[in-house]
Design a protein around this motif. Structure first.
Motif, short mmCIF file in Angstrom:
data_model
loop_
_atom_site.label_atom_id
_atom_site.label_comp_id
_atom_site.label_asym_id
_atom_site.label_seq_id
_atom_site.Cartn_x
_atom_site.Cartn_y
_atom_site.Cartn_z
N ARG A 224 93.08 8.95 -23.16
CA ARG A 224 91.82 9.41 -22.57
C ARG A 224 91.52 8.63 -21.30
NH1 ARG A 224 91.58 8.09 -27.65
NH2 ARG A 224 90.85 6.01 -27.07
N ARG A 225 90.92 9.31 -20.34
CA ARG A 225 90.43 8.61 -19.16
C ARG A 225 89.20 7.78 -19.54
NH1 ARG A 225 91.08 11.71 -13.41
NH2 ARG A 225 93.19 12.51 -13.72
N SER A 226 88.93 6.76 -18.75
CA SER A 226 87.78 5.90 -19.01
C SER A 226 86.56 6.37 -18.23
CB SER A 226 88.11 4.46 -18.62
OG SER A 226 86.94 3.66 -18.65
N PRO A 227 85.40 6.46 -18.87
CA PRO A 227 84.17 6.79 -18.13
C PRO A 227 83.88 5.79 -17.01
CG PRO A 227 83.80 6.96 -20.49
CD PRO A 227 85.14 6.32 -20.31
N ALA A 228 84.38 4.57 -17.17
CA ALA A 228 84.15 3.55 -16.13
C ALA A 228 84.95 3.85 -14.87
CB ALA A 228 84.51 2.16 -16.66
N ARG A 279 76.42 0.68 -26.83
CA ARG A 279 77.28 1.69 -26.19
C ARG A 279 77.29 1.54 -24.67
NH1 ARG A 279 78.66 5.59 -29.90
NH2 ARG A 279 79.37 6.95 -28.23
N ASP A 280 76.11 1.35 -24.10
CA ASP A 280 76.01 1.27 -22.64
C ASP A 280 76.69 0.02 -22.11
OD1 ASP A 280 74.61 3.62 -22.79
OD2 ASP A 280 72.64 2.72 -22.44
N SER A 281 76.50 -1.10 -22.80
CA SER A 281 77.12 -2.36 -22.35
C SER A 281 78.64 -2.26 -22.39
CB SER A 281 76.63 -3.52 -23.21
OG SER A 281 77.23 -4.73 -22.80
N LEU A 282 79.17 -1.70 -23.47
CA LEU A 282 80.62 -1.56 -23.58
C LEU A 282 81.15 -0.58 -22.53
CD1 LEU A 282 81.03 -1.50 -27.46
CD2 LEU A 282 81.77 -3.31 -25.90
N ARG A 283 80.45 0.52 -22.34
CA ARG A 283 80.90 1.52 -21.35
C ARG A 283 80.92 0.92 -19.95
NH1 ARG A 283 77.12 4.95 -22.01
NH2 ARG A 283 78.11 6.11 -23.71
N THR A 288 84.79 1.29 -25.23
CA THR A 288 84.09 2.37 -25.92
C THR A 288 83.71 1.93 -27.32
OG1 THR A 288 85.41 4.02 -24.73
CG2 THR A 288 84.23 4.78 -26.68
N ALA A 289 82.43 2.05 -27.66
CA ALA A 289 81.99 1.78 -29.03
C ALA A 289 82.64 2.80 -29.96
CB ALA A 289 80.47 1.85 -29.13
N HIS A 290 83.05 2.35 -31.12
CA HIS A 290 83.82 3.21 -32.02
C HIS A 290 83.50 2.85 -33.46
CE1 HIS A 290 87.10 6.06 -32.61
NE2 HIS A 290 87.59 5.28 -33.54
N TRP A 291 83.70 3.80 -34.35
CA TRP A 291 83.54 3.55 -35.78
C TRP A 291 84.55 4.39 -36.54
CZ3 TRP A 291 82.60 6.89 -39.85
CH2 TRP A 291 82.36 6.28 -41.09
N THR A 292 85.14 3.79 -37.57
CA THR A 292 86.02 4.53 -38.47
C THR A 292 85.68 4.13 -39.90
OG1 THR A 292 87.67 2.77 -38.27
CG2 THR A 292 87.99 4.70 -36.90
N SER A 293 85.96 5.02 -40.82
CA SER A 293 85.77 4.68 -42.23
C SER A 293 86.81 3.62 -42.62
CB SER A 293 85.95 5.92 -43.10
OG SER A 293 87.31 6.34 -43.08
#
Length: 320
Positions: A224-228, A279-283, A288-293
């Motif tokens: 994926r491309r980075s939003p930054a 989310r904003d600080s990481l972006r 990218t903030a992320h979560w998985t089970s």
């Protein structure tokens, strides 16, 4: 007699319940297996704030650097499985270093309880503008010139940036000398000073230099491309789809962590990953903030471990 035993057992139930305090019952030690100020430390401190608010106990950062994250992960693996000692670590100590040395003192995942991935961080291939290349095609053309010597730095031996550089060398066909550094900062310094010509590093590490124009990014080793950096192509778009190196940071506890603790931690992490400030600080930093089970995270560990083992074997990377 049997009836009296049942009544006695029933009478003891409230006492037993009181003897098991709700989790967490005291501050939570969050081990960071790298020094203060680096990406791992920054991410841990970002998540510590919402976790403290949700769990009702302070989440206290403890930096335990050494051996590419191994010492800190080992400290968590050997902690009591009561949920009060956890580790937030990058992927290398879990899925790379165990394949390049026989001295890792823990076994993944037998000695650890996966909870969740919390942040995704792509690896960026960067150069100094003075090199005169703007994309992979230009880099390949430069590498073919007689007498050209290209050295690519990495943030550490057997880390994800090291293996990303080896993948680039193997898959692109370019003659590259891979130079592992003791951390990303000295590698960036040498790239700026012209001692090396290329660098693979976590995007947040080099992003300030990219924004200032001191360095130039050629591609991102991600799907994926980075939003930054929305205009920066991925390795697949550049023609090297196999050169993928998404670093990820994750939370784990020692083996035997109670299911109730894992479930509450997982829910708290999901909530934290949706906090706008997180989310904003990481972006802003290229992450990218992320979560998985927990189940999905365990599957990721198995898949990534197998993939990086193949890369390490192909590049003949060993630390012992």
């Amino acid at each position: 007699m049997h009836r009296r035993q049942l009544l006695a057992a029933a009478a003891a139930l409230p006492v037993l319940a009181q003897a098991q305090p709700a989790w967490p019952s005291r501050p939570i030690r969050l081990i960071v297996p790298f020094p203060p100020g680096g990406p791992n430390d920054i991410i841990a401190r970002l998540y510590a704030q919402p976790l403290t608010a949700t769990l009702g106990q302070p989440v206290v950062i403890e930096n335990r650097p050494g051996a590419g994250g191994v010492l800190g992960v080992d400290a968590a693996a050997k902690a009591p499985p009561d949920g009060h000692s956890l580790v937030l670590t990058s992927s290398g100590a879990l899925v790379i270093i165990p394949h390049v040395t026989n001295t890792v003192p823990y076994n993944v995942p037998q000695d650890l309880t996966p909870v969740s991935i919390v942040t995704l961080v792509p690896e960026a291939l960067v150069v100094a503008p003075s090199l005169g290349v703007t994309d992979l095609a230009g880099l390949r053309a430069l590498a073919r010139r007689p007498g050209t010597h290209l050295a690519i730095g990495t943030a550490g031996a057997a880390g994800i940036s090291h293996l990303a550089a080896e993948m680039l060398r193997l898959k692109s066909g370019m003659e590259l000398t891979v130079v592992p550094y003791r951390g990303a900062a000295p590698a960036v310094t040498d790239l700026l000073g012209g001692q090396i010509q290329l660098l693979f590093a976590d995007l947040p590490v080099v992003l300030p230099h990219l924004r200032s124009g001191a360095l130039r990014a050629l591609m991102l080793a991600s799907t994926r491309r980075s939003p930054a950096l929305p205009n920066l192509p991925t390795t697949a778009e550049a023609g090297l789809p196999e050169v993928l190196a998404d670093n990820w940071y994750s939370l784990l506890g020692p083996a035997g962590l109670p299911v109730t603790v894992v479930e509450r931690l997982s829910a708290a992490l999901k909530e934290a990953s949706e906090v706008p400030a997180v989310r904003d600080s990481l972006r802003e930093q290229g992450a990218t903030a992320h979560w998985t089970s927990p189940e999905a995270f365990a599957a990721t560990i198995a898949e990534e471990s197998a993939r990086w083992r193949r890369v390490a074997e192909a590049a003949h990377i060993r630390l012992d």
